[in-house]
Design an enzyme around this catalytic site. Sequence first.
Site, mmCIF file in Angstrom:
data_model
loop_
_atom_site.group_PDB
_atom_site.id
_atom_site.type_symbol
_atom_site.label_atom_id
_atom_site.label_comp_id
_atom_site.label_asym_id
_atom_site.label_seq_id
_atom_site.Cartn_x
_atom_site.Cartn_y
_atom_site.Cartn_z
ATOM 1 N N GLY A 13 7.679 23.663 13.452
ATOM 2 C CA GLY A 13 9.007 23.062 13.527
ATOM 3 C C GLY A 13 9.195 22.067 12.383
ATOM 4 O O GLY A 13 10.205 21.352 12.348
ATOM 5 N N GLY A 16 9.026 20.422 6.183
ATOM 6 C CA GLY A 16 8.205 19.938 5.066
ATOM 7 C C GLY A 16 6.965 20.811 4.904
ATOM 8 O O GLY A 16 6.550 21.142 3.786
ATOM 9 N N GLU A 41 0.251 23.817 23.382
ATOM 10 C CA GLU A 41 -0.335 22.673 22.658
ATOM 11 C C GLU A 41 -1.320 21.938 23.558
ATOM 12 O O GLU A 41 -0.951 21.478 24.632
ATOM 13 C CB GLU A 41 0.774 21.734 22.181
ATOM 14 C CG GLU A 41 1.508 22.328 20.988
ATOM 15 C CD GLU A 41 2.642 21.478 20.458
ATOM 16 O OE1 GLU A 41 2.699 20.274 20.802
ATOM 17 O OE2 GLU A 41 3.469 22.037 19.726
ATOM 18 N N ASP A 69 -2.317 22.604 12.189
ATOM 19 C CA ASP A 69 -2.312 21.281 12.801
ATOM 20 C C ASP A 69 -2.960 20.340 11.792
ATOM 21 O O ASP A 69 -3.961 20.691 11.162
ATOM 22 C CB ASP A 69 -3.073 21.271 14.132
ATOM 23 C CG ASP A 69 -2.677 20.058 14.962
ATOM 24 O OD1 ASP A 69 -1.472 19.874 15.224
ATOM 25 O OD2 ASP A 69 -3.557 19.252 15.318
ATOM 26 N N PHE A 145 6.668 14.071 3.585
ATOM 27 C CA PHE A 145 7.080 13.744 4.958
ATOM 28 C C PHE A 145 6.002 12.882 5.607
ATOM 29 O O PHE A 145 4.959 12.589 4.990
ATOM 30 C CB PHE A 145 7.330 15.029 5.769
ATOM 31 C CG PHE A 145 6.103 15.871 5.988
ATOM 32 C CD1 PHE A 145 5.314 15.704 7.123
ATOM 33 C CD2 PHE A 145 5.718 16.822 5.053
ATOM 34 C CE1 PHE A 145 4.176 16.470 7.322
ATOM 35 C CE2 PHE A 145 4.576 17.601 5.245
ATOM 36 C CZ PHE A 145 3.807 17.426 6.380
ATOM 37 N N ASP A 148 3.234 10.224 4.088
ATOM 38 C CA ASP A 148 3.065 10.378 2.631
ATOM 39 C C ASP A 148 3.330 9.102 1.825
ATOM 40 O O ASP A 148 2.584 8.807 0.887
ATOM 41 C CB ASP A 148 3.957 11.515 2.098
ATOM 42 C CG ASP A 148 3.319 12.881 2.317
ATOM 43 O OD1 ASP A 148 2.093 12.948 2.496
ATOM 44 O OD2 ASP A 148 4.060 13.884 2.309
ATOM 45 N N ARG A 174 -3.562 20.271 3.087
ATOM 46 C CA ARG A 174 -2.856 21.517 3.414
ATOM 47 C C ARG A 174 -3.061 22.540 2.290
ATOM 48 O O ARG A 174 -3.235 23.732 2.549
ATOM 49 C CB ARG A 174 -1.365 21.214 3.611
ATOM 50 C CG ARG A 174 -0.526 22.390 4.084
ATOM 51 C CD ARG A 174 0.804 21.922 4.659
ATOM 52 N NE ARG A 174 0.592 21.060 5.811
ATOM 53 C CZ ARG A 174 0.753 19.727 5.785
ATOM 54 N NH1 ARG A 174 1.173 19.116 4.700
ATOM 55 N NH2 ARG A 174 0.507 19.003 6.869
HETATM 56 P P1 ITT Z 1 4.328 21.488 13.808
HETATM 57 O O1 ITT Z 1 3.290 21.140 14.849
HETATM 58 O O2 ITT Z 1 5.600 22.019 14.375
HETATM 59 O O3 ITT Z 1 3.757 22.366 12.724
HETATM 60 P P2 ITT Z 1 4.257 18.625 13.259
HETATM 61 O O4 ITT Z 1 4.959 17.746 12.264
HETATM 62 O O5 ITT Z 1 4.313 18.220 14.700
HETATM 63 O O6 ITT Z 1 4.767 20.125 13.060
HETATM 64 P P3 ITT Z 1 1.405 18.201 13.289
HETATM 65 O O7 ITT Z 1 1.256 18.279 14.750
HETATM 66 O O8 ITT Z 1 0.395 18.893 12.442
HETATM 67 O O9 ITT Z 1 2.791 18.765 12.767
HETATM 68 O O10 ITT Z 1 1.590 16.672 12.958
HETATM 69 C C1 ITT Z 1 0.853 16.002 12.137
HETATM 70 C C2 ITT Z 1 1.511 14.679 11.812
HETATM 71 O O11 ITT Z 1 0.602 14.073 10.902
HETATM 72 C C3 ITT Z 1 2.848 14.812 11.082
HETATM 73 O O12 ITT Z 1 3.943 14.667 11.940
HETATM 74 C C4 ITT Z 1 2.759 13.662 10.083
HETATM 75 O O13 ITT Z 1 3.191 12.467 10.667
HETATM 76 C C5 ITT Z 1 1.268 13.575 9.799
HETATM 77 N N1 ITT Z 1 0.942 14.424 8.649
HETATM 78 C C6 ITT Z 1 0.301 15.617 8.628
HETATM 79 N N2 ITT Z 1 0.226 16.123 7.405
HETATM 80 C C7 ITT Z 1 0.857 15.240 6.614
HETATM 81 C C8 ITT Z 1 1.140 15.211 5.259
HETATM 82 O O14 ITT Z 1 0.822 16.199 4.445
HETATM 83 N N3 ITT Z 1 1.787 14.149 4.788
HETATM 84 C C9 ITT Z 1 2.147 13.135 5.589
HETATM 85 N N4 ITT Z 1 1.947 13.097 6.885
HETATM 86 C C10 ITT Z 1 1.304 14.149 7.409
#
Ligand code: ITT
Length: 188
Positions: A13, A16, A41, A69, A145, A148, A174
């Site tokens: 969802g 980014g 989840e 994740d 997002f 970051d 990632r």
């Molecule tokens: P989906 O599960 O729908 O894929 P989500 O945003 O909920 O989307 P996550 O459960 O993986 O994804 O959440 C990880 C959180 O960690 C995300 O909301 C960010 O706040 C942080 N995060 C993860 N990767 C990041 C990145 O590359 N840059 C900045 N913050 C990141």
Amino acid sequence: MPASSRSVFFATGNTGKVDEARMIMEPFAIRVKPFSGKGAEIQADIAEVASYSASTAARRYGRSLIVEDAGLFVEALDGFPGAFSSYVFETLGIRGLLTLLEQSESRNAYFRSAVAYCEPEGEPKVFEGKVSGTITRSPHGENGFGFDPVFLPSNAKKTMGELSLAEKCAISHRGEAMRKFAAWYLKR
Ligand code: ITT
């Protein structure tokens, strides 16, 4: 190679993440197709969360897909928020994280990413990536997002919020996880 292996559904969802996945998979000529279906989840380490979600979504929707994740692990907070990063970002936000770190000497942290691929009748396969860095004292930049703007990767002079999409993907957790997946996917 079958034509279908040139594209993959990405159940997320987070737009980014989709932009980044497209940038990362482009050199592999893999088309990323966003998919809004959700798997179950669970609360566990990110690799387990991604695997379980990918396998339940693949079975539920009858299609092969990836789930990712990711989380931010802060040393002074014993790895918090980790698997709870999404919730913590939505509740405490960047300000809350900076407040938690106000008194701490160590600002070391890392992001981890777990990409899980699953076919409807198969077992999930997980690919991981990690990037180390520090949490800055204030936010910088508006790109990317989540956390970051306050994450300064060890091998960069700018926060991830200041890096371009291509620059971030070249060094990010990632990027590492998805490149591992892409290389495997094209060979399977
Ligand atoms: P989906 O599960 O729908 O894929 P989500 O945003 O909920 O989307 P996550 O459960 O993986 O994804 O959440 C990880 C959180 O960690 C995300 O909301 C960010 O706040 C942080 N995060 C993860 N990767 C990041 C990145 O590359 N840059 C900045 N913050 C990141």
